[in-house]
Scaffold this motif. Structure first.
Motif, PDB file in Angstrom:
ATOM      1  N   CYS A 185     100.239   0.412 -84.760  1.00 46.58           N
ATOM      2  CA  CYS A 185      99.654  -0.937 -84.840  1.00 46.58           C
ATOM      3  C   CYS A 185      98.429  -0.929 -85.761  1.00 46.58           C
ATOM      4  CB  CYS A 185      99.253  -1.418 -83.445  1.00 46.58           C
ATOM      5  SG  CYS A 185      98.505  -3.057 -83.429  1.00 46.58           S
ATOM      6  N   VAL A 186      98.431  -1.852 -86.734  1.00 42.12           N
ATOM      7  CA  VAL A 186      97.277  -1.982 -87.618  1.00 42.12           C
ATOM      8  C   VAL A 186      96.560  -3.317 -87.439  1.00 42.12           C
ATOM      9  CG1 VAL A 186      98.176  -0.370 -89.336  1.00 42.12           C
ATOM     10  CG2 VAL A 186      98.650  -2.793 -89.566  1.00 42.12           C
ATOM     11  N   GLY A 187      97.013  -4.139 -86.508  1.00 41.37           N
ATOM     12  CA  GLY A 187      96.297  -5.356 -86.162  1.00 41.37           C
ATOM     13  C   GLY A 187      96.641  -6.589 -86.963  1.00 41.37           C
ATOM     14  N   HIS A 188      97.869  -6.728 -87.415  1.00 35.79           N
ATOM     15  CA  HIS A 188      98.262  -7.951 -88.125  1.00 35.79           C
ATOM     16  C   HIS A 188      98.140  -9.185 -87.226  1.00 35.79           C
ATOM     17  CE1 HIS A 188      99.669  -6.361 -91.926  1.00 35.79           C
ATOM     18  NE2 HIS A 188     100.238  -5.375 -91.271  1.00 35.79           N
ATOM     19  N   GLY A 189      98.382  -9.022 -85.934  1.00 33.24           N
ATOM     20  CA  GLY A 189      98.215 -10.123 -84.984  1.00 33.24           C
ATOM     21  C   GLY A 189      99.396 -11.048 -84.829  1.00 33.24           C
ATOM     22  N   LEU A 246     102.271 -15.272 -81.885  1.00 34.21           N
ATOM     23  CA  LEU A 246     103.553 -15.874 -81.486  1.00 34.21           C
ATOM     24  C   LEU A 246     103.759 -15.893 -79.975  1.00 34.21           C
ATOM     25  CD1 LEU A 246     105.822 -14.241 -84.188  1.00 34.21           C
ATOM     26  CD2 LEU A 246     105.291 -16.669 -83.973  1.00 34.21           C
ATOM     27  N   ALA A 247     103.160 -14.952 -79.281  1.00 32.49           N
ATOM     28  CA  ALA A 247     103.404 -14.828 -77.836  1.00 32.49           C
ATOM     29  C   ALA A 247     102.110 -14.478 -77.095  1.00 32.49           C
ATOM     30  CB  ALA A 247     104.469 -13.767 -77.586  1.00 32.49           C
ATOM     31  N   PRO A 248     101.147 -15.394 -77.072  1.00 31.46           N
ATOM     32  CA  PRO A 248      99.847 -15.093 -76.466  1.00 31.46           C
ATOM     33  C   PRO A 248      99.882 -14.857 -74.955  1.00 31.46           C
ATOM     34  CG  PRO A 248      99.992 -17.422 -77.023  1.00 31.46           C
ATOM     35  CD  PRO A 248     101.212 -16.751 -77.617  1.00 31.46           C
ATOM     36  N   GLU A 249     100.952 -15.267 -74.307  1.00 27.20           N
ATOM     37  CA  GLU A 249     101.065 -15.002 -72.867  1.00 27.20           C
ATOM     38  C   GLU A 249     101.566 -13.588 -72.593  1.00 27.20           C
ATOM     39  OE1 GLU A 249     102.682 -18.260 -70.408  1.00 27.20           O
ATOM     40  OE2 GLU A 249     102.870 -19.324 -72.317  1.00 27.20           O
ATOM     41  N   VAL A 250     102.106 -12.934 -73.605  1.00 25.10           N
ATOM     42  CA  VAL A 250     102.661 -11.585 -73.452  1.00 25.10           C
ATOM     43  C   VAL A 250     101.757 -10.529 -74.090  1.00 25.10           C
ATOM     44  CG1 VAL A 250     104.652 -10.105 -73.946  1.00 25.10           C
ATOM     45  CG2 VAL A 250     105.005 -12.526 -73.443  1.00 25.10           C
ATOM     46  N   TYR A 251     101.182 -10.857 -75.247  1.00 27.79           N
ATOM     47  CA  TYR A 251     100.360  -9.916 -76.008  1.00 27.79           C
ATOM     48  C   TYR A 251      98.947 -10.458 -76.167  1.00 27.79           C
ATOM     49  CZ  TYR A 251     105.091  -8.545 -77.329  1.00 27.79           C
ATOM     50  OH  TYR A 251     106.415  -8.191 -77.300  1.00 27.79           O
ATOM     51  N   ASP A 252      98.002  -9.542 -76.243  1.00 23.08           N
ATOM     52  CA  ASP A 252      96.602  -9.889 -76.468  1.00 23.08           C
ATOM     53  C   ASP A 252      96.069  -8.926 -77.528  1.00 23.08           C
ATOM     54  OD1 ASP A 252      94.174 -11.144 -76.199  1.00 23.08           O
ATOM     55  OD2 ASP A 252      93.838 -10.558 -74.122  1.00 23.08           O
ATOM     56  N   ALA A 253      94.793  -9.047 -77.854  1.00 18.22           N
ATOM     57  CA  ALA A 253      94.178  -8.176 -78.846  1.00 18.22           C
ATOM     58  C   ALA A 253      92.946  -7.503 -78.266  1.00 18.22           C
ATOM     59  CB  ALA A 253      93.778  -8.988 -80.072  1.00 18.22           C
ATOM     60  N   ASP A 254      92.718  -6.267 -78.711  1.00 14.43           N
ATOM     61  CA  ASP A 254      91.482  -5.594 -78.341  1.00 14.43           C
ATOM     62  C   ASP A 254      90.383  -6.009 -79.321  1.00 14.43           C
ATOM     63  OD1 ASP A 254      91.823  -4.084 -80.678  1.00 14.43           O
ATOM     64  OD2 ASP A 254      92.373  -2.249 -79.621  1.00 14.43           O
ATOM     65  N   ASP A 255      89.238  -5.387 -79.235  1.00 12.96           N
ATOM     66  CA  ASP A 255      88.094  -5.759 -80.073  1.00 12.96           C
ATOM     67  C   ASP A 255      88.324  -5.523 -81.569  1.00 12.96           C
ATOM     68  OD1 ASP A 255      86.685  -6.569 -77.845  1.00 12.96           O
ATOM     69  OD2 ASP A 255      85.624  -4.659 -77.633  1.00 12.96           O
ATOM     70  N   GLN A 256      89.271  -4.656 -81.915  1.00 14.68           N
ATOM     71  CA  GLN A 256      89.580  -4.378 -83.312  1.00 14.68           C
ATOM     72  C   GLN A 256      90.794  -5.182 -83.810  1.00 14.68           C
ATOM     73  OE1 GLN A 256      89.064  -1.558 -81.100  1.00 14.68           O
ATOM     74  NE2 GLN A 256      86.934  -1.785 -81.696  1.00 14.68           N
ATOM     75  N   HIS A 285      93.854  -4.994 -82.471  1.00 16.37           N
ATOM     76  CA  HIS A 285      95.102  -4.297 -82.187  1.00 16.37           C
ATOM     77  C   HIS A 285      95.733  -4.841 -80.903  1.00 16.37           C
ATOM     78  CE1 HIS A 285      92.992  -1.305 -84.762  1.00 16.37           C
ATOM     79  NE2 HIS A 285      94.167  -1.404 -85.376  1.00 16.37           N
ATOM     80  N   CYS A 286      97.032  -4.709 -80.836  1.00 14.43           N
ATOM     81  CA  CYS A 286      97.812  -5.276 -79.737  1.00 14.43           C
ATOM     82  C   CYS A 286      97.487  -4.647 -78.374  1.00 14.43           C
ATOM     83  CB  CYS A 286      99.298  -5.076 -80.042  1.00 14.43           C
ATOM     84  SG  CYS A 286     100.389  -5.669 -78.740  1.00 14.43           S
ATOM     85  N   ILE A 287      97.504  -5.500 -77.373  1.00 14.68           N
ATOM     86  CA  ILE A 287      97.485  -5.097 -75.973  1.00 14.68           C
ATOM     87  C   ILE A 287      98.669  -5.803 -75.329  1.00 14.68           C
ATOM     88  CG2 ILE A 287      96.275  -5.274 -73.766  1.00 14.68           C
ATOM     89  CD1 ILE A 287      93.649  -5.397 -75.365  1.00 14.68           C
ATOM     90  N   VAL A 288      99.517  -5.048 -74.646  1.00 18.57           N
ATOM     91  CA  VAL A 288     100.654  -5.629 -73.945  1.00 18.57           C
ATOM     92  C   VAL A 288     100.184  -5.992 -72.542  1.00 18.57           C
ATOM     93  CG1 VAL A 288     103.009  -5.248 -73.142  1.00 18.57           C
ATOM     94  CG2 VAL A 288     102.262  -4.247 -75.305  1.00 18.57           C
ATOM     95  N   ARG A 289     100.341  -7.252 -72.161  1.00 23.70           N
ATOM     96  CA  ARG A 289      99.826  -7.750 -70.894  1.00 23.70           C
ATOM     97  C   ARG A 289     100.659  -7.343 -69.673  1.00 23.70           C
ATOM     98  NH1 ARG A 289      96.237 -12.407 -71.214  1.00 23.70           N
ATOM     99  NH2 ARG A 289      95.883 -12.964 -73.383  1.00 23.70           N
ATOM    100  N   TYR A 290     101.925  -7.002 -69.869  1.00 22.32           N
ATOM    101  CA  TYR A 290     102.815  -6.742 -68.734  1.00 22.32           C
ATOM    102  C   TYR A 290     103.518  -5.405 -68.892  1.00 22.32           C
ATOM    103  CZ  TYR A 290     102.407 -11.750 -67.906  1.00 22.32           C
ATOM    104  OH  TYR A 290     101.929 -13.019 -67.672  1.00 22.32           O
ATOM    105  N   GLU A 291     103.618  -4.661 -67.798  1.00 17.29           N
ATOM    106  CA  GLU A 291     104.455  -3.467 -67.788  1.00 17.29           C
ATOM    107  C   GLU A 291     105.924  -3.886 -67.739  1.00 17.29           C
ATOM    108  OE1 GLU A 291     105.196   0.376 -64.969  1.00 17.29           O
ATOM    109  OE2 GLU A 291     103.150  -0.335 -65.229  1.00 17.29           O
TER     110      GLU A 291
END
Length: 63
Positions: A10-14, A19-29, A31-37
């Motif tokens: 991940c390089v942080g294109h966003g 496209l799916a803010p309820e599933v993915y989020d971003a860290d301070d840089q 980069h992707c954070i997956v909200r659900y296991e």
């Protein structure tokens, strides 16, 4: 459904969290954070869209 995420790719294109803010989020840089296991059924379409639009293929959907 689960999401496989390769953080080192991940390089942080966003695109995923745009496209799916309820599933993915971003860290301070940005980069992707997956909200659900395990993705809830009502969010599976969003999860697929976010993964499909990752230019680095850092995300993959596993049924």
């Amino acid at each position: 459904m689960k999401i496989r995420f390769e953080a080192s790719a991940c390089v942080g294109h966003g695109r995923c969290y745009a496209l799916a803010p309820e599933v993915y989020d971003a860290d301070d840089q940005g980069h992707c954070i997956v909200r659900y296991e395990v993705v809830p059924p009502e969010l599976e379409e969003q999860a697929r869209a976010g993964a499909a639009n990752c230019p680095e293929a850092a995300l993959a959907v596993e049924d």
